[in-house]
Scaffold this active site. Structure first.
Site, PDB file in Angstrom:
ATOM      1  N   LYS A  14       0.864  -1.192   0.000  1.00 56.41           N
ATOM      2  CA  LYS A  14       0.000   0.000   0.000  1.00 56.41           C
ATOM      3  C   LYS A  14       0.892   1.230   0.000  1.00 56.41           C
ATOM      4  O   LYS A  14       1.852   1.297   0.765  1.00 56.41           O
ATOM      5  CB  LYS A  14      -0.867  -0.012   1.266  1.00 56.41           C
ATOM      6  CG  LYS A  14      -2.116   0.826   1.157  1.00 56.41           C
ATOM      7  CD  LYS A  14      -3.136   0.192   0.232  1.00 56.41           C
ATOM      8  CE  LYS A  14      -4.558   0.572   0.567  1.00 56.41           C
ATOM      9  NZ  LYS A  14      -5.495  -0.183  -0.273  1.00 56.41           N
ATOM     10  N   THR A  60      -4.186  -5.425   0.381  1.00 58.06           N
ATOM     11  CA  THR A  60      -3.537  -4.125   0.649  1.00 58.06           C
ATOM     12  C   THR A  60      -4.377  -3.309   1.649  1.00 58.06           C
ATOM     13  O   THR A  60      -3.849  -2.467   2.360  1.00 58.06           O
ATOM     14  CB  THR A  60      -3.273  -3.327  -0.648  1.00 58.06           C
ATOM     15  OG1 THR A  60      -4.500  -2.870  -1.189  1.00 58.06           O
ATOM     16  CG2 THR A  60      -2.502  -4.147  -1.669  1.00 58.06           C
ATOM     17  N   PHE A 163      32.235  30.211  -8.452  1.00 59.09           N
ATOM     18  CA  PHE A 163      32.402  29.053  -9.336  1.00 59.09           C
ATOM     19  C   PHE A 163      33.352  29.476 -10.456  1.00 59.09           C
ATOM     20  O   PHE A 163      33.016  30.330 -11.269  1.00 59.09           O
ATOM     21  CB  PHE A 163      31.045  28.611  -9.886  1.00 59.09           C
ATOM     22  CG  PHE A 163      31.082  27.312 -10.628  1.00 59.09           C
ATOM     23  CD1 PHE A 163      31.529  26.149 -10.009  1.00 59.09           C
ATOM     24  CD2 PHE A 163      30.674  27.232 -11.950  1.00 59.09           C
ATOM     25  CE1 PHE A 163      31.575  24.936 -10.689  1.00 59.09           C
ATOM     26  CE2 PHE A 163      30.706  26.034 -12.647  1.00 59.09           C
ATOM     27  CZ  PHE A 163      31.163  24.885 -12.010  1.00 59.09           C
ATOM     28  N   ARG A 180      28.557  35.085  -5.481  1.00 55.43           N
ATOM     29  CA  ARG A 180      27.219  34.731  -5.973  1.00 55.43           C
ATOM     30  C   ARG A 180      26.385  34.256  -4.787  1.00 55.43           C
ATOM     31  O   ARG A 180      26.912  34.050  -3.690  1.00 55.43           O
ATOM     32  CB  ARG A 180      27.288  33.629  -7.049  1.00 55.43           C
ATOM     33  CG  ARG A 180      27.770  32.294  -6.538  1.00 55.43           C
ATOM     34  CD  ARG A 180      27.697  31.171  -7.583  1.00 55.43           C
ATOM     35  NE  ARG A 180      28.118  29.898  -6.986  1.00 55.43           N
ATOM     36  CZ  ARG A 180      28.059  28.732  -7.601  1.00 55.43           C
ATOM     37  NH1 ARG A 180      27.618  28.643  -8.842  1.00 55.43           N
ATOM     38  NH2 ARG A 180      28.445  27.632  -6.981  1.00 55.43           N
ATOM     39  N   VAL A 227      29.139  23.807  -5.467  1.00 52.16           N
ATOM     40  CA  VAL A 227      28.192  22.987  -4.697  1.00 52.16           C
ATOM     41  C   VAL A 227      28.855  21.638  -4.400  1.00 52.16           C
ATOM     42  O   VAL A 227      28.714  21.076  -3.317  1.00 52.16           O
ATOM     43  CB  VAL A 227      26.876  22.783  -5.487  1.00 52.16           C
ATOM     44  CG1 VAL A 227      25.945  21.834  -4.752  1.00 52.16           C
ATOM     45  CG2 VAL A 227      26.177  24.111  -5.733  1.00 52.16           C
ATOM     46  N   GLN A 228      29.624  21.134  -5.402  1.00 57.51           N
ATOM     47  CA  GLN A 228      30.259  19.831  -5.241  1.00 57.51           C
ATOM     48  C   GLN A 228      31.151  19.808  -4.009  1.00 57.51           C
ATOM     49  O   GLN A 228      31.103  18.878  -3.199  1.00 57.51           O
ATOM     50  CB  GLN A 228      31.106  19.493  -6.487  1.00 57.51           C
ATOM     51  CG  GLN A 228      30.326  19.065  -7.704  1.00 57.51           C
ATOM     52  CD  GLN A 228      29.824  20.201  -8.577  1.00 57.51           C
ATOM     53  OE1 GLN A 228      29.654  21.331  -8.142  1.00 57.51           O
ATOM     54  NE2 GLN A 228      29.553  19.902  -9.848  1.00 57.51           N
ATOM     55  N   HIS A 258      19.289  28.371  -8.960  1.00 54.39           N
ATOM     56  CA  HIS A 258      19.923  29.583  -9.481  1.00 54.39           C
ATOM     57  C   HIS A 258      19.117  30.855  -9.156  1.00 54.39           C
ATOM     58  O   HIS A 258      17.908  30.898  -9.355  1.00 54.39           O
ATOM     59  CB  HIS A 258      20.084  29.478 -10.999  1.00 54.39           C
ATOM     60  CG  HIS A 258      20.818  28.236 -11.429  1.00 54.39           C
ATOM     61  ND1 HIS A 258      22.095  27.956 -11.023  1.00 54.39           N
ATOM     62  CD2 HIS A 258      20.436  27.197 -12.204  1.00 54.39           C
ATOM     63  CE1 HIS A 258      22.490  26.803 -11.540  1.00 54.39           C
ATOM     64  NE2 HIS A 258      21.491  26.318 -12.256  1.00 54.39           N
TER      65      HIS A 258
END
Ligand SMILES: O=c1[nH]c(=O)c2[nH]c(=O)[nH]c2[nH]1
Length: 302
Positions: A14, A60, A163, A180, A227-228, A258
């Site tokens: 379910k 279910t 970046f 940024r 970000v990595q 962004h």
């Protein structure tokens, strides 16, 4: 002769059973949870598919009712991990036909409100972050596999992000920047090296660690080159902060949301040039960045 056609895989359960539970002790603060639970059972139901024989099916509807019955029978507040283990175990203990149970749980973030600085006895407000758990129990392996996590933790910082140094070619338009906005809605999942003493304690510690690493110290912050890299440092800090390795691996999914600089040079009015002040918030497309970190000595299924 035509090939015999067989059922290769099958399971049933379910999806999205919604349940809320209140615990009201005499004169004590009320405790409240709201869960959405999905259950998948493995059992040999092939005759139901191929011959219309339902004798091995747990309906279910019964699966759904079990959620409500076990919620009622939990006389003390429980974590979603503990409730999920109870639920999955119930299906294996009750039905000899069931060989495995997989339970996914999502907890809405109802937090107690405070009025004049005093925690309210029975008042709650909804936060966006949702706690999650996935419990898998298999009769063969007699093992309990627990993955904890959360979704929808939205984080943003207005500086200390850039970046640079990425591949440039004829399709590259993105300027290199050292200033940024950085925003993401984080999804996390972690697996345990051993059963923690308290799932909620671990949840709070992991969340706090991710939070602190994303932002850095209150006044100075911390620079993010991508970000990595920020994702890596967040996950690494979770694995490091537990002295005895309690969390064996952690997977983070961090979309790069962004906020586009609003620049209107054509207007010819100097004040309308972008000065890290006016942005166009966007939700799509977004960068899609995810990784799973584990201790090298421990194998992880994540
Ligand atoms: O932190 C980032 N990582 C990327 O992979 C990427 N790609 C991009 O266009 N902007 C960014 N930002």
């Amino acid at each position: 002769m035509a090939d015999e056609i067989v059922v290769k895989e099958q399971c049933h359960g379910k999806a999205r059973v919604r349940v809320a539970r209140v615990w009201r002790g005499d004169g004590k603060d009320h405790e409240f949870v709201e869960w959405t639970i999905s259950i998948i059972l493995s059992s040999d139901c092939i005759p139901a598919y191929s011959a219309g024989d339902n004798s091995s099916i747990v309906a279910t509807d019964s699966i759904k009712n079990t959620v409500y019955a076990l919620a009622k029978l939990c006389h003390q507040p429980v974590s979603i991990e503990t409730f999920g283990i109870k639920l999955a175990s119930h299906f294996l203990d009750t039905y000899k036909e069931v060989t495995g149970a997989c339970v996914s749980l999502v907890q809405n973030n109802w937090e107690r409100v405070s009025i004049d600085g005093i925690p309210h006895q029975h008042g709650f407000k909804l936060g966006s972050q949702k706690r999650t758990a996935e419990i898998t129990i298999s009769r063969d392996k007699s093992s309990v596999d627990v993955v904890s996590g959360f979704t929808d933790l939205s984080l943003l910082k207005t500086t200390k992000s850039g970046f640079e140094g990425f591949i440039r070619d004829k399709f590259t338009l993105l300027p290199e920047v050292r200033e940024r906005l950085l925003a993401s809605t984080v999804t996390a999942k972690w697996r345990y090296a051993r059963k923690p003493s308290c799932y909620t304690g671990t949840y709070d510690k992991v969340t706090r660690t991710l939070f602190e690493t994303f932002f850095g110290p209150s006044k100075s912050g911390v620079y993010s080159p991508s970000v990595q890299n920020t994702l890596y440092l967040m996950a690494q800090e979770v694995l490091r902060r537990f002295d005895v390795p309690e969390v064996s691996s952690i997977e983070l999914n961090m979309p790069n949301l962004h906020f586009l600089p609003v620049n209107m040079p054509t207007v010819g009015v100097k004040v309308l040039f972008f000065d890290h002040d006016v942005y166009l918030p966007t939700s799509e497309p977004h960068g899609s960045i995810q990784a799973c970190l584990a201790r090298k000595t421990l194998t992880s299924k994540l």
